[in-house]
Write a protein that holds these residues in place. Sequence first.
Motif: not given
Length: 373
Positions: A201-211
């Motif tokens: 699993w990895g951690e991802f920022n929501l804004e980086d993914l979808f604006g």
Amino acid sequence: NKQLESVEWGEFKLEKLFNGTNGDFDIKQKHINDKGNYVITSGIKNNGILGKTNVKAKVFNSKTITVDMFGFAFYRNFKYKLVTHARVFSLEPKFKISKNQGLFLSSLFHFINKKFGYENMCTWEKIKEIKIQLPIKHNEIDFEFMENFIDDLEKNYILNLENEKQKKKNAYLSVANLTNYDLTSRENEILNSFINEDIEWGEFNLEDLFGKSTRGKRLKSIDRIAGNLPFVTAGEINDGISSYIGNNVTVFSKNTITIDMFGSAKYRDYDYGADDHIAVVHTENITKLLVIFITIAINKSSNTGNFTHSRNFYTKDADNLYISLPVKNNEIDFEFMETFILIMQKLVIKDFVCSEERKIKIAKHLINKNEQS
């Protein structure tokens, strides 16, 4: 109905058909010990069965009918005892009957409970001169008709259950765009890797993914015009849809995610409007299965109890949110995400079908077993 209309009917006084008898001991709750015979009391809960007791009391024959003080009648295909304080009595037919014939006869008492209650309790003396209609043939009671009629009812009941199961199964498969719920070898492999916790699993920022997420606009209840557009507000009731409006508001696209003021995330597969307590995550450009997976991931990170009426979840909170997603070779594993949701859909449909099949199996068992409980 055609069967009932085609048969000839005759009138019979109950006292010509049955002998009425009461219990001889005041069986109470303290006597119930799951031993001995069933005990019948008044009421329709569990068909009036209170439990079992081996306390000494009169035992009534099977293939009889009990009637309680409210006029509720049940056919009994087993031996039993009667309470006396709740005014239940037994009707023993003056002729031999089968289970089906007993069920038919007990159904003819359906009108009696309209006549009795606490203020006017049903007794054998009060009903023994009541007349009921029975099917007749050559001026004799047509027991064969009663037997076949109940048999047909039971067969049709099972058939209806099976047809309903198939209709619902097909509907669920259609909505999920599936032809069956069997897992492929690849799906089994992915499911096992999840069960065995063999996923990175990895951690991802929501804004980086979808604006940046966007926010709805306040629209007071009094200003809402009735229409067809779902209007989303905070809350769990009806998935947060508070009304359907015809106002000129920003319409958010289907296949997106809403997060309300409490951090509750929901997938939306329809166009909608939203108030200012709703943050919208713009996932419209990826597949439905991926968005459903991401909705679950968002809800796990946002719906933690940290957001309340005094501390609302806003769009800035969505933009700063980090979610856990599966990765493979340091990249988001989109195949796993889509396949996992597909697996869940199949398992849910399979569980439903198995549940319906259990209902049918139980119904067949209750119909075919020799003793009713």
